[in-house]
Structures are given as C-alpha cells and as structure tokens.
Design a protein around this motif. Structure first.
Motif, PDB file in Angstrom:
ATOM      1  N   VAL A  33      37.507  30.860  41.337  1.00 42.02           N
ATOM      2  CA  VAL A  33      38.046  31.358  40.073  1.00 42.02           C
ATOM      3  C   VAL A  33      37.891  30.306  38.980  1.00 42.02           C
ATOM      4  O   VAL A  33      37.482  30.603  37.854  1.00 42.02           O
ATOM      5  CB  VAL A  33      39.523  31.775  40.231  1.00 42.02           C
ATOM      6  CG1 VAL A  33      40.133  32.126  38.875  1.00 42.02           C
ATOM      7  CG2 VAL A  33      39.652  32.966  41.177  1.00 42.02           C
ATOM      8  N   GLY A  34      38.180  29.056  39.300  1.00 40.20           N
ATOM      9  CA  GLY A  34      38.056  27.984  38.323  1.00 40.20           C
ATOM     10  C   GLY A  34      36.627  27.720  37.909  1.00 40.20           C
ATOM     11  O   GLY A  34      36.351  27.415  36.744  1.00 40.20           O
ATOM     12  N   PRO A  82      41.394  28.391  33.567  1.00 39.93           N
ATOM     13  CA  PRO A  82      42.039  29.242  34.575  1.00 39.93           C
ATOM     14  C   PRO A  82      43.520  28.922  34.733  1.00 39.93           C
ATOM     15  O   PRO A  82      43.950  27.782  34.574  1.00 39.93           O
ATOM     16  CB  PRO A  82      41.270  28.907  35.857  1.00 39.93           C
ATOM     17  CG  PRO A  82      40.770  27.516  35.636  1.00 39.93           C
ATOM     18  CD  PRO A  82      40.477  27.414  34.161  1.00 39.93           C
ATOM     19  N   ASP A 100      45.870  32.859  41.279  1.00 39.21           N
ATOM     20  CA  ASP A 100      44.982  32.232  40.306  1.00 39.21           C
ATOM     21  C   ASP A 100      44.516  33.331  39.361  1.00 39.21           C
ATOM     22  O   ASP A 100      44.447  34.508  39.745  1.00 39.21           O
ATOM     23  CB  ASP A 100      43.759  31.604  40.985  1.00 39.21           C
ATOM     24  CG  ASP A 100      44.143  30.585  42.051  1.00 39.21           C
ATOM     25  OD1 ASP A 100      44.937  29.694  41.732  1.00 39.21           O
ATOM     26  OD2 ASP A 100      43.647  30.698  43.183  1.00 39.21           O
ATOM     27  N   GLY A 121      41.519  34.121  36.141  1.00 41.12           N
ATOM     28  CA  GLY A 121      40.430  33.719  35.272  1.00 41.12           C
ATOM     29  C   GLY A 121      39.745  34.942  34.703  1.00 41.12           C
ATOM     30  O   GLY A 121      40.096  36.084  35.030  1.00 41.12           O
ATOM     31  N   ARG A 122      38.759  34.708  33.849  1.00 39.86           N
ATOM     32  CA  ARG A 122      38.035  35.807  33.207  1.00 39.86           C
ATOM     33  C   ARG A 122      36.584  35.430  33.039  1.00 39.86           C
ATOM     34  O   ARG A 122      36.252  34.278  32.745  1.00 39.86           O
ATOM     35  CB  ARG A 122      38.636  36.102  31.837  1.00 39.86           C
ATOM     36  CG  ARG A 122      38.112  37.389  31.211  1.00 39.86           C
ATOM     37  CD  ARG A 122      38.512  37.496  29.749  1.00 39.86           C
ATOM     38  NE  ARG A 122      37.590  36.727  28.901  1.00 39.86           N
ATOM     39  CZ  ARG A 122      37.592  36.764  27.571  1.00 39.86           C
ATOM     40  NH1 ARG A 122      38.480  37.490  26.946  1.00 39.86           N
ATOM     41  NH2 ARG A 122      36.726  36.050  26.879  1.00 39.86           N
ATOM     42  N   SER A 180      35.322  31.004  35.696  1.00 37.26           N
ATOM     43  CA  SER A 180      36.092  31.489  34.551  1.00 37.26           C
ATOM     44  C   SER A 180      35.596  30.884  33.239  1.00 37.26           C
ATOM     45  O   SER A 180      35.367  29.679  33.135  1.00 37.26           O
ATOM     46  CB  SER A 180      37.577  31.167  34.739  1.00 37.26           C
ATOM     47  OG  SER A 180      38.324  31.628  33.624  1.00 37.26           O
TER      48      SER A 180
END
Length: 203
Positions: free
Chosen positions: A42-43, A50, A81, A83-84, A46
């Motif tokens: 995720v980190g 995040p 977690d 994120g985008r 993103s």
C-alpha cells in the motif's frame, strides 16, 4: 517487509486528494497473513501519503500471536492501511490493507464493506497462513487475485503447484509481485482489474 520502496511516489498536491469529476472510485482490499507485505505494498503504490496503523509489538502478544518465520518483525498493523492510486483519468483505486494477525480479523467486516475485489499477498515460506484468508474471501464471494511476494529467500514454486496447494479455481489469477516496487504493485492491481472485467463480461 519493513523496507522503503526503491520507486516511492511523490506526495500528491493537496488539491489532488479529491476525486476528479467523472472519475470512478473503487475500493480494493489487500489481505494476507502477518508480515507478508501488505503495508509495504500500500505504501509503495499509493500516490498520497499512506495512512498506516502500525504499532510496536510487545510482550503482551506472547502466547496469543502465532507468527512463525517472521520473528524479526517488531511492528504490526492494528486497524488498517489506506492509500490511493489513479489507474487513469476515469478509475481511481482506494486501497485498504487489513491486519494480518487473527485476533484483529473482526475488523474485516467493516473493511470489506463495499469492496469490489481483493489482492491476496502470499509468502511461499509460509503458504499455510493464506488458507483461512482465502476461505473467508470465498465465503464472502469477494473476487481476488493471488500475488506471490518476492522475498529474497522464498522458495519458487510452479504456478500449477501453488494453485493446487491453495485449492484455487483455474480462473483465479496468480501473479508474481515485489511489494516494495511501485510498478510491480501497480501491475498486480491491474491484474485484479482485468480479472474483475472478465467476471463482469461473463455475467
């Protein structure tokens, strides 16, 4: 996997945090056992800083948590977690990473609400930690792809052997992934989107 991506994205400008006009936001969940790389993925992928809920592990977890093969890991996700990533101008994925330890699985009910699909991260050194997770996804009827995370000392297995070990339907994609790498993680998410399109077309 507690190291920083070699291809870390730049932080998004504040004005870019809103959903662009005409774009579709899709919720995707990243799941897997403890220490398989969910927070790292995720980190890494993103495009915004995040959100993480990692806390230091203490002696209070001794005798409660069963974490074979990851004794050196000293933090754990206790909520989620977030994120985008923008796939294109029309499609934005909102990523939710789940906690891996079983005592936090009660949080999954809220995290999975409204999710279109999931990525199951697998560490081939501890493939057994995925069995219950995959069963839960199948029970919820959440479509998913399996991503084999590239740990340096993890054994490599042929895809048919992995499919048999995980008791997966032939249609479920299995892909290789380096959760530290933004491009590799993005390709994994694209595999999920492709799989979801295939399922939609079949219906």
């Amino acid at each position: 996997m507690d190291y920083v991506s070699s291809d870390a994205p730049a932080a998004a400008p504040r004005g870019d945090l809103l959903l662009p006009y005409g774009a579709r936001g899709v919720k995707v969940v990243v799941v897997g056992g403890f220490g398989v790389g969910k927070t790292t993925m995720v980190g890494a992928v993103s495009e915004i800083p995040p959100l993480t809920t990692e806390e230091t592990m203490t002696q209070a977890g001794v005798g409660i948590d069963h974490n074979p093969g990851v004794a050196a890991k000293n933090t754990t996700t206790v909520a989620m977690d977030f994120g985008r990533i923008s796939i294109n101008e029309q499609l934005i994925l909102y990523l939710f990473g789940t906690p891996g330890q079983e005592r936090f699985w009660f949080l999954w009910n809220g995290i999975f609400e409204g999710a279109l699909g999931a990525v199951v991260l697998v560490d081939t050194r501890r493939i057994e930690v995925c069995f219950d997770i995959i069963t839960r996804l199948e029970d919820r009827r959440v479509p998913f792809v399996v991503a084999v995370n590239a740990f340096p000392d993890a054994p490599a297995h042929p895809i048919p052997a992995l499919r048999a070990a995980l008791a997966l339907n032939d249609s479920v994609p299995i892909v290789s992934c380096d959760a530290r790498d933004r491009s590799s993680s993005r390709d994994t998410l694209l595999s999920l989107m492709g799989y979801l399109r295939t399922l939609a077309a079949a219906q």
